[in-house]
Design a protein around this motif. Structure first.
Motif: not given
Length: 259
Positions: A242-257
């Protein structure tokens, strides 16, 4: 935790509306059974009351609508368990809830539609997963208190994706996720859409409420990529897709879903 006066009053009023419904002849047996169980569930009723800012009639209408889409209108996308095919897709970064909130404290749900292959996962399966995930969002305190923002990256989508969005499919998505879930939606941003996706917007726009029209934004690849989104959400909290600075694992709460 002891209920507040607003909560107690809201529960009393919504139960009165539910009893009126149950004392009448309206509703299919499955809808009536679901509503009958809901009247005894304070936590469920409070989700609808809180999500609709304690506007009791609106909360009741949303609860009733949820029962109707779940059991009458679209039972095919409300299976008991979400399709297992979706979990590998989630791990690839198809969708997630960000760790960060926006400046209003709203939860940010992000989708990278480029990771979806309609030849492998049907629209029905995708929607079935989304209903389960939205049920999970209803249990999140920040989402219920402050609301949510939905952001979808459509870069890389082709005709095989776009043709899945028939009018009946789009109306199903609208009826389920806008009208039957008690969420405060602060914005719906579709970023990097192929130019012909604007035609989908033209088709569905007459069916959108005034409020949703104001919050539903489509930008094409030609609209300076992520410029509009970055005016709303800082790149510092966004994943790279999304044009951001973060890798997915740093951006997301990986266990939310995840189960």
């Amino acid at each position: 935790m002891e209920a507040t006066t607003k909560e107690c009053d809201g529960l009393t009023e919504i139960r009165c509306l539910i009893r009126e419904f149950l004392n009448g002849k309206e509703g299919t047996p499955k809808v009536r059974k679901y509503i009958s169980s809901a009247i005894e569930d304070d936590s469920l009723l409070l989700i609808y009351l809180k999500g609709r800012n304690y506007r009791v009639k609106h909360a009741w209408e949303t609860l009733k609508k949820n029962a109707e889409v779940r059991f009458n209108d679209y039972p095919e996308v409300f299976p008991e368990y979400p399709p297992e095919l979706l979990y590998p897709l989630l791990k690839k970064g198809f969708a997630g809830v960000l760790k960060a909130r926006d400046k209003f404290g709203r939860r940010i749900i992000c989708v990278n539609a480029e990771e979806w292959n309609p030849d492998e996962i049907s629209m029905d399966q995708l929607t079935a997963g989304c209903t389960h995930f939205m049920d999970r969002v209803l249990l999140d305190e920040d989402a219920m208190t402050n609301g949510i923002v939905y952001v979808q990256n459509n870069d890389g989508l082709g005709w095989k994706h776009v043709k899945e969005y028939t009018l009946p499919v789009m109306l199903r998505l609208l009826n389920i996720f806008w009208y039957s879930y008690p969420l405060k939606v602060g914005g719906v941003y579709h970023i990097n859409c192929p130019s012909y996706a604007r035609y989908l917007n033209i088709i569905i726009k007459p069916f959108l409420s005034k409020k949703l029209k104001e919050r539903f934004i489509i930008s094409t690849v030609n609209d300076k990529k992520f410029t509009y989104l970055n005016e709303k959400l800082s790149p510092k909290i966004l994943p790279k897709f999304l044009g951001g600075d973060l890798e997915n694992e740093d951006a997301f709460e990986m266990d939310f879903f995840l189960p």
